[in-house]
Design an enzyme around this catalytic site. Structure first.
Site, PDB file in Angstrom:
ATOM      1  CD  GLU A 128      -2.925  -1.102   2.332  1.00 44.53           C
ATOM      2  OE1 GLU A 128      -4.088  -0.735   2.140  1.00 44.53           O
ATOM      3  OE2 GLU A 128      -2.504  -1.452   3.453  1.00 44.53           O
ATOM      4  CD  GLU A 148      -3.380  -6.775   3.662  1.00 34.63           C
ATOM      5  OE1 GLU A 148      -3.075  -7.662   2.834  1.00 34.63           O
ATOM      6  OE2 GLU A 148      -2.859  -5.649   3.669  1.00 34.63           O
TER       7      GLU A 148
END
Ligand code: 1HE
Length: 275
Positions: A128, A148
């Site tokens: 990210e 995740e």
């Protein structure tokens, strides 16, 4: 003493913001080099580190015209510091993710372009972070994942907005649902990186690119960073108008006029193929 003999200025000498030990910065002329400096934790991002990224990018001195962001040790970044992932209630979880958003926006829409140099793990929040930068150089060792799913959480640092812009929503879903990891060559093919270089060459390439970026007219760099992502999200009509406004502003700068004169009077470089 020549700069080359002395090496880059340290953060304090160069007027760069104070940073915690998990980040280190140095300055080389108009380039600042920021490193994630927590290699024992694979540069995992804890709250002080994330907040200090914002301090750094909002506190850059005027003379800095591009930043290179790299990671120390064997990996760029292992993402969110899972050791800090205490039980948060919904409100705290929202606030935490929005904090990451504001920090990464300070990078994406900050004052100067950022070149990320990627190696080893570029995973979760590390990916990210890389996606909030403007140019990505990957060494052969780089690999990309969004673990995740395995951790029972979700992206929270803007990944669901930025990753699909690079590789498409369906590839991001595959990465999150199946835990698929892309190696550097695949990442380059998909568009996660702009440049793929041999191991150990990333920083030199990143600096070379940053120097090119720093040599552009500042208003052009501003327009590229601020206008292109917005125009990409706008309707065609709004995009064309924004483009025209930005073009008129940029061409009116003294710097643009000087550069055009240099070209017309044969003092400027030509467009040439790389390599
Ligand atoms: C960590 C972290 C971390 C390593 N938080 N401590 N991110 C992940 O799910 C990735 C988790 N990490 C890994 O898969 C591996 O550590 C790596 C592939 C990145 C590197 O492997 P390796 O073999 O080089 O290192 P290691 O032995 O696994 O880890 C070394 C130490 O770093 C170890 O601590 P130690 O005290 O036992 O030495 C690890 O616990 C520690 N470490 N990664 C905390 N991430 C805004 S939302 C974003 C959501 C996410 O980012 S989720 C993805 C989280």
């Amino acid at each position: 003493m020549q700069r080359d003999e002395r090496g880059p200025d340290t953060a304090a000498e160069a007027g760069l913001p104070d940073l915690p030990p998990s980040l280190s910065a140095a300055r080389d002329g108009d380039i600042a080099v920021l490193r994630l400096s927590r290699p024992d934790k694979r540069n995992a991002l804890n709250d002080p580190t994330v907040l200090s990224l914002e301090t750094f990018f909002t506190g850059l001195p005027d003379g800095v015209r591009a930043v290179v962001l790299a990671g120390e040790g064997r990996h760029f970044c292992a993402g969110l510091d899972l050791g800090e992932l205490q039980e948060r209630d919904v409100a705290e979880g929202l606030r935490h993710s929005r904090m990451w958003h504001s920090v990464f926006e300070a990078i994406e829409f900050g004052r100067v372009p950022v070149v990320a140099v990627l190696h080893g793990a570029v995973v979760g929040g590390g990916l990210e972070l890389a996606c909030a930068c403007h140019v990505r150089v990957a060494e052969r060792s780089a690999y990309y994942g969004l673990p995740e799913g395995q951790r029972g959480i979700f992206v929270g640092g803007g990944g669901s907005v930025r990753v699909p812009k690079l590789i498409g929503a369906s590839r991001m879903m595959d990465m999150m649902l199946t835990g698929r990891v892309h190696d550097a060559a695949e990442g380059q093919r998909l568009g996660l990186s702009h440049y793929l270089v041999e191991d150990g060459q990333g920083l030199a390439t990143g600096l070379e690119l940053a120097r090119k970026i720093a040599s552009n007219a500042p208003m052009t760099n501003f327009a590229v960073m601020q206008a292109i992502p917005r125009i990409a999200e706008a309707s065609g009509g709004n995009g064309y108008l924004t483009e025209a406004l930005m073009a008129a502003v940029a061409q009116n700068e003294g710097e643009a006029k000087r550069r055009l004169r240099d070209f017309l009077e044969k003092r400027a470089g030509k467009v040439e193929k790389d390599g």
